[in-house]
Design an enzyme around this catalytic site. Structure first.
Site, PDB file in Angstrom:
ATOM      1  CE  LYS A  22      -1.736   1.614   4.055  1.00 57.37           C
ATOM      2  NZ  LYS A  22      -1.418   3.026   4.352  1.00 57.37           N
ATOM      3  CG  ASN A  23       2.294   2.738   3.541  1.00 57.34           C
ATOM      4  OD1 ASN A  23       1.139   3.077   3.255  1.00 57.34           O
ATOM      5  ND2 ASN A  23       2.698   2.547   4.787  1.00 57.34           N
ATOM      6  NE  ARG A 102       0.646  12.859   7.334  1.00 54.58           N
ATOM      7  CZ  ARG A 102       0.903  14.072   7.758  1.00 54.58           C
ATOM      8  NH1 ARG A 102      -0.034  14.789   8.309  1.00 54.58           N
ATOM      9  NH2 ARG A 102       2.111  14.583   7.654  1.00 54.58           N
ATOM     10  CB  CYS A 126      -4.681  11.305  11.454  1.00 55.24           C
ATOM     11  SG  CYS A 126      -3.079  10.623  11.770  1.00 55.24           S
ATOM     12  NE  ARG A 131       0.726  10.670  10.162  1.00 51.31           N
ATOM     13  CZ  ARG A 131       0.243   9.699   9.384  1.00 51.31           C
ATOM     14  NH1 ARG A 131      -0.978   9.287   9.525  1.00 51.31           N
ATOM     15  NH2 ARG A 131       1.009   9.172   8.460  1.00 51.31           N
ATOM     16  CB  VAL A 133       2.631  19.537   6.395  1.00 51.10           C
ATOM     17  CG1 VAL A 133       1.618  18.411   6.354  1.00 51.10           C
ATOM     18  CG2 VAL A 133       1.963  20.866   6.676  1.00 51.10           C
ATOM     19  CG  ASP A 134       7.510  20.656  10.503  1.00 45.63           C
ATOM     20  OD1 ASP A 134       6.818  19.628  10.343  1.00 45.63           O
ATOM     21  OD2 ASP A 134       8.504  20.680  11.249  1.00 45.63           O
ATOM     22  CG  ASP A 316       3.319   1.573   9.383  1.00 41.74           C
ATOM     23  OD1 ASP A 316       2.939   2.434  10.197  1.00 41.74           O
ATOM     24  OD2 ASP A 316       3.534   1.826   8.174  1.00 41.74           O
ATOM     25  NE  ARG A 408      -7.019   4.049   5.761  1.00 43.95           N
ATOM     26  CZ  ARG A 408      -6.079   4.410   6.632  1.00 43.95           C
ATOM     27  NH1 ARG A 408      -6.326   4.389   7.919  1.00 43.95           N
ATOM     28  NH2 ARG A 408      -4.913   4.811   6.224  1.00 43.95           N
TER      29      ARG A 408
HETATM   30  C1  EPZ Z   1       4.435   6.989   6.244  1.00 45.80           C
HETATM   31  O1  EPZ Z   1       3.682   8.059   6.759  1.00 45.80           O
HETATM   32  C2  EPZ Z   1       3.479   5.819   6.154  1.00 45.80           C
HETATM   33  N1  EPZ Z   1       2.368   6.171   5.278  1.00 45.80           N
HETATM   34  C3  EPZ Z   1       2.967   5.465   7.538  1.00 45.80           C
HETATM   35  O2  EPZ Z   1       2.154   4.309   7.437  1.00 45.80           O
HETATM   36  C4  EPZ Z   1       4.151   5.138   8.444  1.00 45.80           C
HETATM   37  O3  EPZ Z   1       3.680   4.885   9.743  1.00 45.80           O
HETATM   38  C5  EPZ Z   1       5.132   6.313   8.454  1.00 45.80           C
HETATM   39  O4  EPZ Z   1       5.524   6.639   7.095  1.00 45.80           O
HETATM   40  C6  EPZ Z   1       6.392   6.027   9.243  1.00 45.80           C
HETATM   41  O5  EPZ Z   1       7.029   4.890   8.738  1.00 45.80           O
HETATM   42  C7  EPZ Z   1       2.466   5.982   3.971  1.00 45.80           C
HETATM   43  O6  EPZ Z   1       3.512   5.615   3.444  1.00 45.80           O
HETATM   44  C8  EPZ Z   1       1.258   6.256   3.140  1.00 45.80           C
HETATM   45  P1  EPZ Z   1       6.528  10.368   8.247  1.00 45.80           P
HETATM   46  P2  EPZ Z   1       4.272   9.537   6.736  1.00 45.80           P
HETATM   47  O7  EPZ Z   1       6.418  11.669   7.523  1.00 45.80           O
HETATM   48  O8  EPZ Z   1       5.093   9.710   5.526  1.00 45.80           O
HETATM   49  C9  EPZ Z   1       6.852  13.686  11.641  1.00 45.80           C
HETATM   50  C10 EPZ Z   1       0.214   3.016   7.791  1.00 45.80           C
HETATM   51  O9  EPZ Z   1      -0.294   2.478   8.799  1.00 45.80           O
HETATM   52  N2  EPZ Z   1       6.716  14.727  10.608  1.00 45.80           N
HETATM   53  O10 EPZ Z   1       7.693   9.499   7.968  1.00 45.80           O
HETATM   54  O11 EPZ Z   1       3.123  10.445   6.937  1.00 45.80           O
HETATM   55  C11 EPZ Z   1       5.579  12.865  11.825  1.00 45.80           C
HETATM   56  O12 EPZ Z   1       4.634  13.544  12.608  1.00 45.80           O
HETATM   57  C12 EPZ Z   1       0.765   4.425   7.814  1.00 45.80           C
HETATM   58  O13 EPZ Z   1       0.277   2.446   6.684  1.00 45.80           O
HETATM   59  C13 EPZ Z   1       6.925  16.041  10.977  1.00 45.80           C
HETATM   60  O14 EPZ Z   1       7.208  16.351  12.136  1.00 45.80           O
HETATM   61  O15 EPZ Z   1       5.177   9.537   8.031  1.00 45.80           O
HETATM   62  C14 EPZ Z   1       6.122  11.619  12.466  1.00 45.80           C
HETATM   63  O16 EPZ Z   1       6.322  11.834  13.824  1.00 45.80           O
HETATM   64  C15 EPZ Z   1       0.400   5.188   9.016  1.00 45.80           C
HETATM   65  N3  EPZ Z   1       6.801  17.012  10.015  1.00 45.80           N
HETATM   66  C16 EPZ Z   1       7.491  11.454  11.794  1.00 45.80           C
HETATM   67  O17 EPZ Z   1       7.803  12.741  11.228  1.00 45.80           O
HETATM   68  C17 EPZ Z   1       6.494  16.717   8.725  1.00 45.80           C
HETATM   69  O18 EPZ Z   1       6.401  17.643   7.903  1.00 45.80           O
HETATM   70  C18 EPZ Z   1       7.539  10.431  10.663  1.00 45.80           C
HETATM   71  O19 EPZ Z   1       6.431  10.651   9.797  1.00 45.80           O
HETATM   72  C19 EPZ Z   1       6.314  15.375   8.362  1.00 45.80           C
HETATM   73  C20 EPZ Z   1       6.435  14.391   9.326  1.00 45.80           C
END
Ligand code: EPZ
Length: 429
Positions: A22-23, A102, A126, A131, A133-134, A316, A408
């Protein structure tokens, strides 16, 4: 709303085909926005998130067709879908769509790169954390975009196009790495991304972008170098196997005991999780067509894990591993470092008889000799599947509510487990 009924106690034996990830599929589908040519993706899993993203991309003007079954393909083969973004008709991703998933926020990268502008709703919080987006904003600004926030929307513009730059992520983010790679592929000049996410899905996206004519080196390591090109073309790419689905079923087998081949997957995608399973007492071996998992007789050993970006233990799989540890012969500590609120499964596992206490980001799991079935529900897909794993080992009947979370991210879950001897049934309502 559909529910899943599980009668626990059966061991699992047989073969489970592993679907496309999926990811990986989601960012690959979004990459179709980068070209007016057709991007063909093979092994696309049939999941609610994929269908939702198809609708979201359609809003921007992406057409899609699904190929029919081919000779020699079983029902387990993923679908082949052709995506064509001949003309981008809308550079706005509205709140109603982005708030449902997201990852759809990631369209900001290709829209900005190809159309030089994008207006994308902020995704909001969520179930698993705030989460923010900075990192996306900072990264795209480094590539020369101006970014304003107006009425809950990120309004991004790059007059004359994006320009290559050097950017170091202050924190590892999978999504922001995907977006930077897509954006920099069409930027002028060279981009160097440091402290990039090393997840296999990042390398898979880079392989697809390179097949489309991008010039990306180093994806899968923490430093990615991208030479921007004028335009990208169509390509054909096969989605890599789902490492989280692989780990989930491996943990289910370790939980119930038995003997299962996970077909069409690779151990290098989830080495740290497989190491934890071995330490817990499962036998995990590579076989020609996948991975073989077995646990006979012996009980489960307690194992501590700490979630970390790849190649660390994946967040995950944290909920699923916790379900497993509820039946260990001692105490294990499970530390979540990626998301601040990813322990919603704890109280539901407790309803099944688990002994778990939470202190900040650490869950202390004291193994118990038995779990007992109960009605449970969760608000996140990995949390939901952890309840399925616990239900497989619990005595009596477990009903998992809110099955749409499972849909999902897990394709034909009840069929895959049922074919290996589990009593799992979907109750439609
Ligand atoms: C991806 O989410 C995956 N989603 C998530 O899987 C997975 O848990 C996550 O990576 C971590 O491995 C998909 O691939 C669709 P991140 P993502 O940006 O990209 C912080 C599932 O169950 N952050 O790597 O959204 C964030 O809050 C899902 O399949 C910021 O601070 O995760 C988190 O603490 C859920 N600022 C950390 O970074 C930002 O601008 C890692 O998040 C972006 C992220």
């Amino acid at each position: 709303m559909d529910r899943i009924r599980i009668r626990g106690g059966n061991t699992l034996s047989g073969t489970i085909p592993i679907s496309g990830a999926k990811n990986a599929a989601l960012p690959l589908m979004i990459a179709s926005l980068l070209t007016d040519d057709t991007l063909t993706l093979e092994n696309v899993p049939h999941l609610a998130d994929v269908e939702q993203l198809i609708r979201i991309l359609g809003n921007h003007g992406v057409d899609y067709t699904v190929s029919g079954k081919r000779l020699g393909q079983s029902g387990a083969s993923g679908r082949t879908i052709h995506f064509t973004a001949r003309t981008i008709i809308d550079t706005t991703a509205p709140y109603e769509l982005v708030s449902k998933m997201r990852a759809s926020f990631w369209v900001i990268g290709p829209l900005l790169a190809r159309m030089h502008k994008a207006r994308v709703s902020l995704p909001g919080g969520c179930a698993i954390g705030t989460r923010p987006v900075d990192l996306f904003i900072e990264g795209l600004q480094a590539l020369g975009a101006t970014i304003d926030i107006e009425s809950g929307y990120i309004v991004a513009e790059a007059k004359g196009g994006l320009k290559g730059a050097r950017y170091r992520f202050p924190k590892v983010s999978v999504g922001a790495t995907h977006v930077m790679m897509m954006a920099a592929s069409l930027a002028k000049g060279e981009t160097l991304i440091e402290n990039a996410a090393r997840e296999p899905e990042v390398a898979d996206l880079a392989a697809c972008l390179n097949a489309m004519g991008a010039r990306i080196e180093g994806a899968g390591t923490s430093t990615i170098r991208i030479q921007g090109v004028e335009a990208l073309s169509g390509a054909r790419h096969r989605v890599l196997p789902d490492r989280i689905e692989t780990g989930t079923y491996a943990m289910a087998v370790a939980m119930t005991g038995g003997d299962v081949t996970l077909e069409g997957t690779r151990s290098d995608l989830l080495q740290s999780a497989l190491d934890a399973l071995r330490a817990a007492g499962a036998e995990v071996t590579d076989v020609a067509n996948g991975i073989h998992v077995r646990r006979n007789g012996n009980g489960l050993q307690p194992v501590d894990v700490v979630t970390d970006p790849f190649p660390g233990f994946p967040t995950d799989l944290q909920a699923q591993f916790m379900a497993l540890m509820t039946r260990s012969s001692g105490v294990s500590n499970i530390t979540e470092t990626i998301f601040e609120n990813r322990f919603m499964h704890v109280q539901e596992l407790v309803r099944l008889g688990a002994r778990i206490s939470l202190s900040g980001q650490v869950a202390r799991v004291e193994g118990v000799p038995r779990l007992a079935g109960a009605p449970v529900m969760a608000t996140d897909l990995r949390a939901s599947v952890s309840l399925v794993i616990a239900g497989l080992a619990a005595e009596g009947e477990t009903i998992v509510n809110r099955v749409y979370h499972l849909d999902r991210g897990f394709e034909r879950l009840e069929e895959k487990l049922g074919n290996c001897g589990a009593e799992v049934e979907r109750l439609s309502s």
